[in-house]
Write a protein that holds these residues in place. Structure first.
Motif, PDB file in Angstrom:
ATOM      1  N   LYS A 194       1.287   4.172  -3.002  1.00  0.00           N
ATOM      2  CA  LYS A 194       1.004   5.580  -2.705  1.00  0.00           C
ATOM      3  C   LYS A 194       2.251   6.459  -2.747  1.00  0.00           C
ATOM      4  O   LYS A 194       2.186   7.659  -2.498  1.00  0.00           O
ATOM      5  CB  LYS A 194       0.352   5.691  -1.320  1.00  0.00           C
ATOM      6  N   GLU A 211       4.796   6.267  -0.706  1.00  0.00           N
ATOM      7  CA  GLU A 211       5.287   6.546   0.650  1.00  0.00           C
ATOM      8  C   GLU A 211       6.449   5.608   0.972  1.00  0.00           C
ATOM      9  O   GLU A 211       6.317   4.651   1.732  1.00  0.00           O
ATOM     10  CB  GLU A 211       4.152   6.355   1.669  1.00  0.00           C
ATOM     11  N   VAL A 261       0.837  -1.204   0.000  1.00  0.00           N
ATOM     12  CA  VAL A 261       0.000   0.000   0.000  1.00  0.00           C
ATOM     13  C   VAL A 261       0.872   1.254   0.000  1.00  0.00           C
ATOM     14  O   VAL A 261       0.626   2.206  -0.753  1.00  0.00           O
ATOM     15  CB  VAL A 261      -0.950   0.000   1.217  1.00  0.00           C
TER      16      VAL A 261
END
Length: 259
Positions: free
Chosen positions: A181, A183, A177
């Motif tokens: 994104k 990150e 995830v």
């Protein structure tokens, strides 16, 4: 998951699973999970992680390796490791407070939904989650033991591979995830932090509760864990980005190790 597995395994006389799970999880976190994240999208890494947390992970890996070379972990050793995770957390909190700025509020404000649930709802969810975690961990240990017997291999082998991957699934989900994104700090920090917690917190607390032995843990496995931690350093120094080529190399190495 690692703590549940470790405690359940040690208390039921399966020390090989307790130790093998932590060692295997640490190898899996860096060589598999972090590399899968890099294949999805190159991970940009904060310089602080490289200068501070990665060296700590390497040092903790080496120190723990020395403690468990004899295939056992006693209460005194567990107390030393547990004290280490307390010290690490205190340092992290102090450092975070010094670096706090207005961007934190904006970042977390977007991630945490407004209108939190009532306290009793959160307590019920926590208790339900813990109950399912303990139940699932007990089932996992029984299944791993049965597989080891039926395949004619040691519990440590099953723990280093299948059990380790199973308990690392939350890290895999978080990394994927975060990678999608963009990150990178979350993806990398998650893997490095998990490794430090596994060695200091999981092994430390487990040995404090119940000292255990794992005679079939090989020096080879401990060496692979240490090398995996060390290899993470130069890969992340290259422009503070973990790219797809570096991810593919270590992913191949993990496949060879499991094989």
């Amino acid at each position: 998951p690692e703590l549940v597995i470790g405690l359940d395994a040690a208390l039921t006389g399966h020390g090989g699973i307790a130790m093998g799970n932590v060692i295997g999880s640490n190898i899996c976190n860096i060589a598999l999970i972090l590399r899968v994240g890099a294949l999805v999208r190159p991970l940009k890494v904060d310089a602080k992680l490289i200068r501070w947390d990665v060296p700590i992970m390497i040092g903790v890996s080496f120190f723990t390796m020395l403690l468990i070379l004899d295939g056992r972990l006693g209460r005194l050793e567990g107390a030393i490791l547990a004290a280490g995770i307390v010290a690490y957390n205190i340092l992290q909190i102090r450092q975070a407070k010094q670096e706090k700025d207005d961007n934190f509020q904006t970042e977390f404000g977007a991630a945490v939904p407004a209108g939190p649930k009532p306290v009793w709802v959160n307590l019920v969810l926590i208790l339900a989650g813990l109950a399912l975690l303990v139940f699932g961990g007990h089932i996992l240990i029984k299944a791993a033991t049965m597989l080891a017997i039926s395949w004619g291999v040691s519990e440590e082998v099953i723990a280093l591979s299948m059990v380790a991957f199973g308990t690392s699934v939350p890290e895999l989900a978080t990394t994927l995830v975060a990678s999608l994104k963009g990150e990178g700090d979350i993806a990398v920090g998650n893997a490095i932090g998990s490794n430090i917690f596994n060695l200091l917190g999981i092994l430390g607390v487990t040995a404090l509760v119940m000292p255990f032995e794992a005679p079939d843990i090989r020096t080879f496995d401990l060496t692979v864990m240490l090398i995996t931690a060390i290899v993470a350093m130069p890969h992340m120094w290259s422009g503070f980005v973990l790219n797809r080529i570096e991810g593919g190399i270590l992913l191949f190495g993990y496949a060879v190790y499991i094989g």
